[in-house]
Design a protein around this motif. Structure first.
Motif, PDB file in Angstrom:
ATOM      1  N   LEU A 127      47.386  76.360  -7.653  1.00 29.14           N
ATOM      2  CA  LEU A 127      46.912  76.806  -8.963  1.00 29.14           C
ATOM      3  C   LEU A 127      48.087  77.140  -9.879  1.00 29.14           C
ATOM      4  O   LEU A 127      48.109  76.752 -11.061  1.00 29.14           O
ATOM      5  CB  LEU A 127      46.016  78.034  -8.785  1.00 29.14           C
ATOM      6  CG  LEU A 127      45.481  78.667 -10.071  1.00 29.14           C
ATOM      7  CD1 LEU A 127      44.569  77.689 -10.795  1.00 29.14           C
ATOM      8  CD2 LEU A 127      44.744  79.972  -9.769  1.00 29.14           C
ATOM      9  N   THR A 128      49.077  77.794  -9.324  1.00 38.85           N
ATOM     10  CA  THR A 128      50.258  78.151 -10.128  1.00 38.85           C
ATOM     11  C   THR A 128      51.014  76.892 -10.561  1.00 38.85           C
ATOM     12  O   THR A 128      51.461  76.775 -11.707  1.00 38.85           O
ATOM     13  CB  THR A 128      51.165  79.070  -9.318  1.00 38.85           C
ATOM     14  OG1 THR A 128      50.425  80.234  -8.929  1.00 38.85           O
ATOM     15  CG2 THR A 128      52.374  79.501 -10.127  1.00 38.85           C
ATOM     16  N   SER A 129      51.151  75.936  -9.618  1.00 41.16           N
ATOM     17  CA  SER A 129      51.871  74.699  -9.943  1.00 41.16           C
ATOM     18  C   SER A 129      51.136  73.911 -11.024  1.00 41.16           C
ATOM     19  O   SER A 129      51.742  73.402 -11.986  1.00 41.16           O
ATOM     20  CB  SER A 129      52.028  73.854  -8.678  1.00 41.16           C
ATOM     21  OG  SER A 129      52.649  72.620  -8.979  1.00 41.16           O
ATOM     22  N   ALA A 130      49.795  73.800 -10.883  1.00 42.12           N
ATOM     23  CA  ALA A 130      49.022  73.060 -11.883  1.00 42.12           C
ATOM     24  C   ALA A 130      49.089  73.747 -13.241  1.00 42.12           C
ATOM     25  O   ALA A 130      49.203  73.094 -14.290  1.00 42.12           O
ATOM     26  CB  ALA A 130      47.568  72.935 -11.404  1.00 42.12           C
ATOM     27  N   ARG A 131      49.011  75.062 -13.231  1.00 43.52           N
ATOM     28  CA  ARG A 131      49.088  75.785 -14.498  1.00 43.52           C
ATOM     29  C   ARG A 131      50.460  75.628 -15.134  1.00 43.52           C
ATOM     30  O   ARG A 131      50.592  75.435 -16.343  1.00 43.52           O
ATOM     31  CB  ARG A 131      48.782  77.261 -14.250  1.00 43.52           C
ATOM     32  CG  ARG A 131      48.749  78.102 -15.524  1.00 43.52           C
ATOM     33  CD  ARG A 131      48.454  79.542 -15.208  1.00 43.52           C
ATOM     34  NE  ARG A 131      49.490  80.091 -14.329  1.00 43.52           N
ATOM     35  CZ  ARG A 131      49.449  81.319 -13.799  1.00 43.52           C
ATOM     36  NH1 ARG A 131      48.405  82.088 -14.032  1.00 43.52           N
ATOM     37  NH2 ARG A 131      50.423  81.737 -13.015  1.00 43.52           N
TER      38      ARG A 131
END
Length: 533
Positions: free
Chosen positions: A42-46
């Motif tokens: 989630l952090t990487s996609a964001r």
């Protein structure tokens, strides 16, 4: 038989708890690891969407706007020939440079799709700028109209490259948004899974505690309760983990030991009942013997003594000296037998036929005893001293007999000087400690216990009269009243007897009618003890 049989094959509570804790730890760690991975995704996609793709799209729009401004400025210059219209072109070149630099910083490098699109845009823009946007071209210092048409064709290629780059960035933005949504969904699902696992684990833990611990403990408690409700023969067994099985075995061993002790106690009670019945029969025989001794045996003794005395009076002086001596021996023996029977009867009555105990003034009891001993006191010239004497609870005739016997012994076993007897008492906790002290011949320490046995004499009958029952009777009476009596071996000025009696409760008062009753009882007792043939 091993009371722990089968217990060692069961798992202990500690092992069960360790297994459950390990299983819970593994499941929670797996859930946490999955949650960590989902959170990282989630952090990487964001980050990709917000920090790279989104800004790249914005900078691509800025680059497109800069190129459009350049094309507008060039077109105005070509149409009017005024160089002022080239200012948007100049500003657009600067904006283009800034946008390109920012795009490269955001990752639009030659090895990426965005970098390739950027290079294509820059090549098309350079081609347009070199051909259609070069200032000063055209005849007579005025731009050529053909140059405007050719520049439009080249700028269309720039627009195509910009559209391609914008399309690719839009696709990347949509892909990043989808990846962000998927990561958020995965994280939400993992959180739900973790919550469900926690609930399931707590439910399993509760069910295990109920099945493996609570239920066996409840069952064991019910069995123990059955045993405690007077069903001692109900066996007790423990179930569940090893500790509860051992606990049940220990309780069963304790129950079995109690059963054995109760059985032994029941046998002892049965034997006691048999012996009690035998004792009751023996007491009945003794009472019958006492009746015979007090009536049937007394009458022959009276006759023997009476006729011996008649023989002594009628034939005194007519017989030789040996005959008179024989008659005297017979009379003395009959009298001593009467005294012995009377003393034995008095000793046997102590504790058997008891009156209701009342509060007594021992000072008045001592006065009664001294009144009975008045002839002996006058004969010996004795002096009797007394201290403050308390109130006690008991039977007047028996306690008077104790004081009378102790004072009489002090008067009997006196030394060369006149006897001095002191009777006193002091408080010792919950008891009164009485002392009867004299200045007589004393008693050696080795006879301190022997003198309280029945028929035990330290002197011959010729030296001192008596039956040897007095101190034994004192001991029996004092113990009957809850006290104890002994010889004070530490006293060396004569003899000192001590005995204890319980302290009377504060609310008790002396019965004013008890002393006359005591006097009447003592008179009857003295008459029985001093009765001659």
């Amino acid at each position: 038989m091993n009371r722990y049989a089968g217990a060692e094959s069961r798992w202990p509570i500690r092992r069960w708890v360790t297994l459950l804790a390990g299983l819970e730890a593994v499941l929670l760690l797996a859930a946490l690891a999955g949650g960590g991975i989902a959170l990282a995704n989630l952090t990487s996609a964001r980050t990709q969407l917000l920090d790279r793709t989104g800004p790249q799209l914005l900078q691509a729009n800025a680059l497109s706007q800069a190129l459009l401004n350049q094309e507008t400025g060039v077109r105005g210059y070509l149409l009017t020939g005024q160089r002022d219209f080239l200012q948007p072109y100049i500003d657009g070149r600067q904006a283009q440079s800034d946008a390109v630099e920012e795009l490269r910083r955001l990752g639009a490098t030659p090895d990426t799709e965005a970098g390739n699109d950027l290079e294509a845009v820059l090549r098309a823009a350079k081609a347009w700028q070199e051909v259609a946007a070069a200032p000063g071209q055209g005849s007579a210092g005025r731009p050529s109209p053909d140059l405007a048409d050719h520049g439009k064709t080249l700028f269309d290629q720039v627009r195509t490259s910009l559209a391609t780059m914008d399309a690719h960035l839009s696709v990347a933005r949509n892909a990043g948004r989808d990846a962000l949504n998927r990561a958020a969904q995965v994280l939400t699902a993992l959180l739900i899974v973790i919550a469900v696992l926690v609930v399931i684990l707590f439910a399993l833990l509760y069910l295990w505690l109920h099945r493996a611990i609570t239920r066996p403990i409840t069952r064991l408690a019910e069995e123990v309760r059955v045993v405690s409700d007077d069903n001692l023969h109900h066996p007790v067994y423990g179930t569940g983990p090893r500790e509860l099985v051992k606990l049940g075995a220990d309780v069963e061993a304790m129950r079995q030991r109690i059963v054995d002790e109760v059985s032994a106690l029941e046998r002892a009670h049965a034997l006691l009942d048999v012996r009690t019945q035998a004792l009751e029969r023996s007491n009945s025989d003794l009472e019958q013997f006492a009746y015979v001794a007090s009536h049937d045996l007394q009458e022959p003794l009276r006759k023997v003594a009476s006729f011996c005395q008649l023989l002594e009076r009628r034939y005194k002086g007519q017989l030789d000296e040996r005959g008179d001596q024989y008659i005297a021996f017979a009379v003395d023996g009959a009298k001593r037998m009467q005294n012995l029977i009377n003393d034995l009867l008095s000793f046997s009555r102590v504790g058997r036929r008891t009156a209701e105990p009342v509060v007594l003034d021992t000072g008045r009891l001592l006065d009664e005893a001294l009144g009975n001993l008045e002839p002996v006191i006058e004969e010996t010239g004795a002096r009797v001293e007394r201290g403050e004497l308390p109130e006690v609870r008991g039977e007047a005739s028996l306690l008077t007999a104790v004081l009378q016997n102790l004072v009489n012994n002090a008067l009997k076993f006196h030394a060369d000087e006149a006897p001095v007897v002191r009777v006193e008492a002091e408080r010792d906790g919950d008891e009164w400690l009485f002392s009867v002290t004299d200045n007589g011949i004393g008693i050696e320490d080795q006879y301190a216990d022997r003198i309280f046995a029945i028929f035990q004499r330290l002197h011959s009958k010729a030296a001192y009269s008596g039956t040897g029952i007095g101190l034994a009777m004192c001991r029996k009476i004092v113990e009957h009243h809850g006290g104890r009596i002994w010889l004070d071996t530490g006293y060396t000025g004569g003899s000192r007897f001590r005995f204890t009696l319980p302290v009377v409760a504060a609310e008790s008062t002396v019965d004013p009618k008890l002393v006359p009753a005591a006097e009447s009882q003592n008179e009857n007792q003295n008459e029985n003890q001093n009765e001659d043939a």
